[in-house]
Design a protein around this motif. Structure first.
Motif, short mmCIF file in Angstrom:
data_model
loop_
_atom_site.label_atom_id
_atom_site.label_comp_id
_atom_site.label_asym_id
_atom_site.label_seq_id
_atom_site.Cartn_x
_atom_site.Cartn_y
_atom_site.Cartn_z
N ILE A 121 0.84 -1.20 0.00
CA ILE A 121 0.00 0.00 0.00
C ILE A 121 0.87 1.25 0.00
N GLU A 122 1.96 1.20 0.76
CA GLU A 122 2.86 2.36 0.86
C GLU A 122 3.56 2.63 -0.47
N ALA A 173 -6.81 1.17 -8.96
CA ALA A 173 -6.42 -0.01 -8.17
C ALA A 173 -6.79 -1.29 -8.91
N VAL A 174 -5.99 -1.64 -9.90
CA VAL A 174 -6.24 -2.81 -10.75
C VAL A 174 -6.22 -4.08 -9.91
N SER A 175 -7.28 -4.86 -10.00
CA SER A 175 -7.42 -6.09 -9.19
C SER A 175 -6.27 -7.06 -9.45
N GLY A 176 -5.56 -7.43 -8.39
CA GLY A 176 -4.47 -8.38 -8.51
C GLY A 176 -3.12 -7.77 -8.80
N LEU A 177 -3.10 -6.48 -9.20
CA LEU A 177 -1.83 -5.79 -9.46
C LEU A 177 -1.51 -4.78 -8.37
N TRP A 178 -2.53 -3.97 -8.01
CA TRP A 178 -2.35 -2.94 -7.00
C TRP A 178 -3.26 -3.21 -5.81
N PRO A 179 -2.89 -2.78 -4.62
CA PRO A 179 -3.69 -3.06 -3.42
C PRO A 179 -5.06 -2.37 -3.45
N LEU A 180 -6.01 -2.98 -2.76
CA LEU A 180 -7.29 -2.34 -2.52
C LEU A 180 -7.08 -0.99 -1.83
N GLY A 185 -15.26 3.78 4.62
CA GLY A 185 -15.75 2.48 5.03
C GLY A 185 -15.93 1.48 3.90
N ILE A 186 -15.32 1.75 2.74
CA ILE A 186 -15.47 0.91 1.56
C ILE A 186 -14.11 0.52 1.01
N ASP A 187 -13.99 -0.73 0.58
CA ASP A 187 -12.81 -1.17 -0.17
C ASP A 187 -13.10 -0.93 -1.65
N TRP A 188 -12.15 -0.27 -2.32
CA TRP A 188 -12.35 0.12 -3.71
C TRP A 188 -11.37 -0.58 -4.65
N ILE A 189 -11.85 -0.83 -5.88
CA ILE A 189 -10.97 -1.31 -6.95
C ILE A 189 -11.11 -0.40 -8.17
#
Length: 283
Positions: A121-122, A173-180, A185-189
């Motif tokens: 994430i950092e 935040a591409v799924s599987g490449l970059w972190p959620l 209060g929501i996780d985003w992709i």
């Protein structure tokens, strides 16, 4: 019936990785050289790569200067690629989801939660910050992101209760490449996982210019060309996708930062060629 006295204008900037960012910047800089300023739009809608470009365009930043910056590789960028396993999971999401965008979005959310990324994430936040020329939300900018739990596509703006950094980070935040990315209060992709461009979001505007680095059709979800065909029934719409030279410059991996300079140059050259047609739409 469309109000013929109304001349609202929209710019839609699609997703396409780091090379898509460079290509879009090249196009925009070339159009500006030809006296076509896309920053005059009433709204700028960015998805993934387009959210980064859109933040600069909507803030009236010097796009020629931004173009020149693309000719020097950004040391903060991380070179990643889509593995065969991840590509299989993406393909399955479209196969099983069929034409249900929400279900496809949920599947991509599940992929993001279960498939470990190699980038922390950092590290990702440093990449995001290095791409932004401002942290202030421009009033005309809207960016897309998908709720990883529900699969719903959201359009975020300055009134969405989060920072510009969070919003563009989520949008890319591409799924599987970059972190959620988590906020409110929501996780985003990535907002472009289901539709790479989300061109339909500009269907209420009279004049629309769309830049789509990834115009390919995936599964049963309407392609950007299909969205444009529907929009053209009531609006003047111009779609720009990579030409042969741009496709060659972008290469096979849109997440490879070593191709940014070539992609920017190809976009600029293509933009010069596209200028006359865009002027007819934009003037």
């Amino acid at each position: 019936m469309q109000n013929i006295n109304k001349k609202t204008r929209a710019v839609v900037l699609g997703g396409g990785g780091v090379t898509g960012i460079a290509w879009e910047i090249g196009i925009i800089a070339a159009l500006l050289q030809e006296r076509i300023n896309l920053a005059d739009a009433d709204v700028i809608i960015g998805t993934s790569a387009g959210s980064f470009v859109g933040s600069s365009l909507a803030s009236s930043y010097n796009m020629r200067k931004l173009y020149e910056s693309q000719l020097i590789q950004n040391a903060s960028e991380v070179n990643v690629s889509v593995s065969s396993e991840l590509m299989m999971l993406w393909t399955q999401a479209f196969q099983y989801g069929k034409d249900n965008k929400k279900e496809i979005g949920k599947m991509f959310g599940d992929i993001a939660k279960k498939y470990p990324t190699k980038v922390s994430i950092e590290e990702r936040k440093l990449v995001v910050e290095s791409r932004l020329i401002t942290t202030i939300w421009p009033s005309t900018l809207k960016v897309t992101a998908i709720d990883a739990k529900t699969g719903n596509l959201h359009v975020l703006d300055k009134n969405s209760g989060t920072t510009l950094i969070n919003a563009v980070n989520a949008s890319g935040a591409v799924s599987g490449l970059w972190p959620l990315v988590n906020f409110n209060g929501i996780d985003w992709i990535d907002g472009g996982m289901v539709s790479s461009t989300n061109a339909h979001l500009a269907d209420s505007y009279d004049k629309v210019v769309i830049l789509s680095p990834m115009p390919q059709k995936y599964g049963l979800v309407p392609s950007v060309e299909e969205d444009v065909a529907e929009m053209q029934k009531s609006s003047s719409v111009s779609l720009i996708v990579p030409n042969k030279d741009s496709i060659l410059a972008i290469g096979k991996n849109p997440y490879d930062p070593t191709h940014t300079a070539a992609s920017a140059k190809a976009g600029f050259n293509q933009g010069i060629k596209e200028a006359e047609a865009i002027y007819e739409i934009w003037a």
